[in-house]
Motif scaffolding. Structure first.
Motif, PDB file in Angstrom:
ATOM      1  N   LEU A 140      52.049 -20.916-114.835  1.00  0.00           N
ATOM      2  CA  LEU A 140      50.946 -20.100-114.574  1.00  0.00           C
ATOM      3  C   LEU A 140      51.644 -18.593-114.746  1.00  0.00           C
ATOM      4  CD1 LEU A 140      50.356 -21.799-110.976  1.00  0.00           C
ATOM      5  CD2 LEU A 140      48.929 -21.775-113.129  1.00  0.00           C
ATOM      6  N   LEU A 141      52.811 -18.049-114.937  1.00  0.00           N
ATOM      7  CA  LEU A 141      53.479 -16.901-114.872  1.00  0.00           C
ATOM      8  C   LEU A 141      53.079 -16.535-116.357  1.00  0.00           C
ATOM      9  CD1 LEU A 141      56.664 -17.127-113.285  1.00  0.00           C
ATOM     10  CD2 LEU A 141      54.808 -15.423-112.798  1.00  0.00           C
ATOM     11  N   ARG A 145      50.746 -10.338-115.265  1.00  0.00           N
ATOM     12  CA  ARG A 145      51.751  -9.275-115.191  1.00  0.00           C
ATOM     13  C   ARG A 145      51.856  -8.828-113.431  1.00  0.00           C
ATOM     14  NH1 ARG A 145      51.929  -4.993-118.448  1.00  0.00           N
ATOM     15  NH2 ARG A 145      53.077  -4.063-116.996  1.00  0.00           N
ATOM     16  N   TYR A 146      50.969  -9.613-112.584  1.00  0.00           N
ATOM     17  CA  TYR A 146      50.967  -9.633-110.990  1.00  0.00           C
ATOM     18  C   TYR A 146      51.005 -10.842-110.426  1.00  0.00           C
ATOM     19  CZ  TYR A 146      50.059  -4.578-112.304  1.00  0.00           C
ATOM     20  OH  TYR A 146      50.036  -3.286-112.520  1.00  0.00           O
ATOM     21  N   ILE A 147      51.593 -10.793-109.180  1.00  0.00           N
ATOM     22  CA  ILE A 147      51.540 -12.126-108.484  1.00  0.00           C
ATOM     23  C   ILE A 147      50.802 -11.461-107.148  1.00  0.00           C
ATOM     24  CG2 ILE A 147      52.792 -13.469-107.005  1.00  0.00           C
ATOM     25  CD1 ILE A 147      55.030 -13.814-109.091  1.00  0.00           C
ATOM     26  N   VAL A 148      49.756 -12.221-106.617  1.00  0.00           N
ATOM     27  CA  VAL A 148      49.314 -11.809-105.214  1.00  0.00           C
ATOM     28  C   VAL A 148      49.679 -12.812-104.376  1.00  0.00           C
ATOM     29  CG1 VAL A 148      46.932 -11.178-104.028  1.00  0.00           C
ATOM     30  CG2 VAL A 148      47.483 -11.009-106.648  1.00  0.00           C
ATOM     31  N   LYS A 149      50.431 -12.364-103.150  1.00  0.00           N
ATOM     32  CA  LYS A 149      50.663 -13.175-101.914  1.00  0.00           C
ATOM     33  C   LYS A 149      49.626 -12.937-100.911  1.00  0.00           C
ATOM     34  CE  LYS A 149      54.741 -14.753-103.367  1.00  0.00           C
ATOM     35  NZ  LYS A 149      55.268 -16.118-103.385  1.00  0.00           N
ATOM     36  N   ASP A 238      49.435 -20.635 -97.427  1.00  0.00           N
ATOM     37  CA  ASP A 238      49.962 -19.614 -98.043  1.00  0.00           C
ATOM     38  C   ASP A 238      49.365 -19.570 -99.471  1.00  0.00           C
ATOM     39  OD1 ASP A 238      51.189 -18.389 -95.911  1.00  0.00           O
ATOM     40  OD2 ASP A 238      52.786 -19.674 -96.378  1.00  0.00           O
ATOM     41  N   TYR A 239      48.790 -18.607 -99.993  1.00  0.00           N
ATOM     42  CA  TYR A 239      48.380 -18.382-101.619  1.00  0.00           C
ATOM     43  C   TYR A 239      49.284 -17.750-102.397  1.00  0.00           C
ATOM     44  CZ  TYR A 239      43.868 -20.637 -99.909  1.00  0.00           C
ATOM     45  OH  TYR A 239      42.867 -21.259 -99.285  1.00  0.00           O
ATOM     46  N   THR A 240      49.542 -17.957-103.493  1.00  0.00           N
ATOM     47  CA  THR A 240      50.328 -17.319-104.474  1.00  0.00           C
ATOM     48  C   THR A 240      49.425 -17.326-105.864  1.00  0.00           C
ATOM     49  OG1 THR A 240      52.342 -17.915-103.640  1.00  0.00           O
ATOM     50  CG2 THR A 240      52.280 -16.750-105.750  1.00  0.00           C
ATOM     51  N   CYS A 241      48.636 -16.105-106.172  1.00  0.00           N
ATOM     52  CA  CYS A 241      47.821 -16.211-107.305  1.00  0.00           C
ATOM     53  C   CYS A 241      48.413 -15.420-108.498  1.00  0.00           C
ATOM     54  CB  CYS A 241      46.726 -15.536-106.910  1.00  0.00           C
ATOM     55  SG  CYS A 241      45.445 -15.438-108.244  1.00  0.00           S
ATOM     56  N   TYR A 242      48.180 -15.982-109.571  1.00  0.00           N
ATOM     57  CA  TYR A 242      48.994 -15.126-110.759  1.00  0.00           C
ATOM     58  C   TYR A 242      47.922 -14.673-111.702  1.00  0.00           C
ATOM     59  CZ  TYR A 242      52.553 -18.396-109.168  1.00  0.00           C
ATOM     60  OH  TYR A 242      53.422 -19.188-108.377  1.00  0.00           O
ATOM     61  N   VAL A 243      48.011 -13.218-111.909  1.00  0.00           N
ATOM     62  CA  VAL A 243      46.853 -12.436-112.636  1.00  0.00           C
ATOM     63  C   VAL A 243      47.436 -11.529-113.735  1.00  0.00           C
ATOM     64  CG1 VAL A 243      45.353 -12.590-110.544  1.00  0.00           C
ATOM     65  CG2 VAL A 243      46.678 -10.668-110.856  1.00  0.00           C
ATOM     66  N   GLU A 244      46.324 -11.265-114.731  1.00  0.00           N
ATOM     67  CA  GLU A 244      46.750 -10.376-115.980  1.00  0.00           C
ATOM     68  C   GLU A 244      46.926  -9.034-115.628  1.00  0.00           C
ATOM     69  OE1 GLU A 244      44.478 -12.782-115.858  1.00  0.00           O
ATOM     70  OE2 GLU A 244      44.982 -14.077-117.482  1.00  0.00           O
ATOM     71  N   GLU A 276      54.373  -6.777-108.881  1.00  0.00           N
ATOM     72  CA  GLU A 276      54.244  -6.579-110.264  1.00  0.00           C
ATOM     73  C   GLU A 276      55.336  -7.043-110.953  1.00  0.00           C
ATOM     74  OE1 GLU A 276      53.749  -2.920-113.748  1.00  0.00           O
ATOM     75  OE2 GLU A 276      54.248  -2.362-111.444  1.00  0.00           O
ATOM     76  N   LEU A 277      55.024  -7.673-112.277  1.00  0.00           N
ATOM     77  CA  LEU A 277      56.014  -8.669-112.831  1.00  0.00           C
ATOM     78  C   LEU A 277      56.807  -7.732-114.168  1.00  0.00           C
ATOM     79  CD1 LEU A 277      54.073 -11.907-113.342  1.00  0.00           C
ATOM     80  CD2 LEU A 277      55.888 -11.562-111.966  1.00  0.00           C
ATOM     81  N   PRO A 278      57.960  -7.997-114.542  1.00  0.00           N
ATOM     82  CA  PRO A 278      58.625  -9.193-114.280  1.00  0.00           C
ATOM     83  C   PRO A 278      59.161  -9.084-113.045  1.00  0.00           C
ATOM     84  CG  PRO A 278      59.822  -7.796-115.817  1.00  0.00           C
ATOM     85  CD  PRO A 278      58.606  -7.062-115.710  1.00  0.00           C
TER      86      PRO A 278
END
Length: 505
Positions: A140-141, A145-149, A238-244, A276-278
């Motif tokens: 998913l990573l 570029r971003y992870i939403v919690k 608890d949600y963890t979403c992976y977005v561009e 923000e990733l990394p």
């Protein structure tokens, strides 16, 4: 394995046994209770159980933040009706779970009911079967570029029971069928309300039925978000979403809020963040603790190493707003190691001090300290009396309960337990444990106080559901009524006698 494949492994009779025989009592309660006998009794005698709403036993357990978590123990007869409804309609429910999960390219919900090897219960907060569960996060990573919690605000307490048939058949159809006597979905709504005194808002935290019912709603939300193209996972609420990009992160929160509103949920904005990733795969404190040289030794861990390790733990807690996860992680890690006698003695002294500042650690002591290290009964007695005094000073009935539990399990007498504050608690768990303690170590006068309290309560209250656990276990059959009387006649008890057998340490 996909979500629905886990559900397919569970047969309807297995579901009933798992929920009723092993899912009535929360794991946050001192482990002295069991409903196995009640399950066996119910298989033969359940046809006459009342279908009316019942009150429940209220109990609090401290969270990692030292804030109480409200727990509930339902009236067992009302709980049977709910479990039986779920079991009788399990094939239909499996169709529901398959419909809303089979097209997902990874398992979104990470914590849910499942059949486990060599275990009779169907739910745990932490699973270790990574081979079947897999870990979708690395995939998913990729390209993100971003992870939403984000998480749902007061998830179980805010669930609207009428939303159960909404999820199962659609809101409009459900509203048209809400008074239908032949609609099992409405029956499920009714029996869910009945274990909480007919309240339409909130599931009890503790019984495993609540985890299953919550999933009925949440998989629908998951599927709607997945169809919008989001890549995410969910741990309970608890949600963890992976977005561009950041725009997509904002959009996910808006879409999640919209989907939650359909079932009368709201987003917990205090726990919402966009990172923000990394980003490191593990929290900084975890990496620092894992890197500590203590764990590279094959010999027993010595006193200076344990001292330095615990100093680091407390330093990291200070830098991370007293994040309790750090201390819990350290305690579980040390439990997996061999310590020298000097190291054990030092560690135990530190633990004695820490439980005063962090009472939520009390429930960890037996599994991760007493049973693992060579802690003598005299030392367990000392810390139990400290816990007892803390509980009496702060009205922490969970602490008093654990003090009594440890005394009964390890066979020693506590300092005096005054009856008045226990009576005022109106708390079935602490009342029952103090009664059992008095039965074993107290005087006849001390024991009589608990028996008289139970008699007065039963005489004053036609329905003993609000305090059923204590009243039922204390009173003789002659002073009980209806279903309770029949249950007592068959010598069914909810106290797990084996949990109090003396264990040599």
């Amino acid at each position: 394995m996909k979500y629905h494949e886990y559900m397919d492994e569970i047969e309807s009779d297995t579901l009933l046994e798992g929920l009723l025989g092993y899912g009535l009592f929360s794991s946050k309660i001192p482990p002295f209770l069991s409903s196995k006998d009640f399950y066996a009794y119910s298989i033969l005698n359940s046809t006459n159980y009342s279908k009316k709403e019942k009150e429940f036993v209220y109990f609090e357990s401290l969270r990692n933040t030292n804030v109480p978590r409200p727990l509930g123990i339902p009236n067992p007869f009302a709980y049977y009706n709910l479990c039986n409804c779920l079991s009788e309609n399990w094939e239909e429910l499996k169709i529901h779970f398959k419909k809303y999960t089979e097209n997902h390219n990874h398992k979104i919900s990470r914590i849910h009911l499942r059949k486990m090897k060599d275990k009779d219960h169907l739910f745990e907060m932490n699973y270790s079967n990574f081979r079947n569960d897999s870990n979708p996060e690395p995939d998913l990573l990729i390209g993100k570029r971003y992870i939403v919690k984000a998480d749902i605000s007061n998830c179980f307490p805010s669930i609207y029971t009428h939303a159960i048939p909404w999820a199962l058949m659609g809101k409009n159809i459900a509203k048209c069928n809400k008074n239908s006597k032949n609609c099992w979905r409405s029956e499920l709504d009714k029996f869910t309300r009945n274990i909480k005194d007919a309240e339409t808002h909130g599931l009890l935290i503790g019984p495993h039925t609540s985890n299953l019912i919550a999933e009925i709603l949440l998989v629908v939300i998951d599927d709607n978000l997945f169809k919008k193209g989001y890549q995410f996972i969910r741990n309970i609420d608890d949600y963890t979403c992976y977005v561009e990009n950041s725009e997509m992160a904002d959009r996910f929160l808006l879409d999640l809020s919209e989907q939650l509103r359909d079932f009368d949920f709201t987003l917990n904005h205090k726990k919402t963040e966009i990172l923000e990733l990394p980003k490191a795969a593990a929290s900084t404190w975890i990496r620092k603790l894992k890197a500590f040289q203590l764990f590279n030794n094959f010999n027993k861990v010595k006193f200076p190493e344990v001292q330095s390790y615990l100093d680091l733990v407390l330093e990291l807690m200070d830098k991370n707003k007293n994040d309790a996860a750090i201390l819990k992680y350290a305690i579980k890690t040390l439990a997996s190691l061999e310590l020298t006698m000097n190291a054990q003695e030092y560690y135990f002294k530190v633990i004695q001090q820490l439980v005063v500042f962090y009472p939520y650690l009390i429930s960890l002591l037996d599994q991760y300290v007493f049973q693992v290290f060579e802690i003598g009964i005299a030392n367990i007695e000392v810390i139990s009396n400290s816990i007892l005094n803390l509980g009496l000073k702060t009205n922490n009935y969970e602490a008093i309960s654990y003090a009594c539990f440890y005394a009964l399990k390890y066979d020693f007498k506590l300092e005096e337990i005054p009856f008045l504050p226990i009576e005022k608690s109106d708390n079935s768990i602490v009342l029952l444990l103090c009664y059992l303690y008095s039965k074993e170590y107290g005087t006849k006068e001390e024991l009589k106080q608990y028996i008289d309290y139970a008699k007065k309560y039963a005489k004053k209250n036609k329905d003993i559901s609000k305090n059923w656990l204590f009243i039922y276990e204390v009173l003789p059959m002659s002073l009980l009524k209806d279903e309770w009387k029949n249950l007592k006649k068959e010598k069914v008890s909810f106290v797990e006698v084996d949990s109090f057998q003396f264990v040599k340490v």
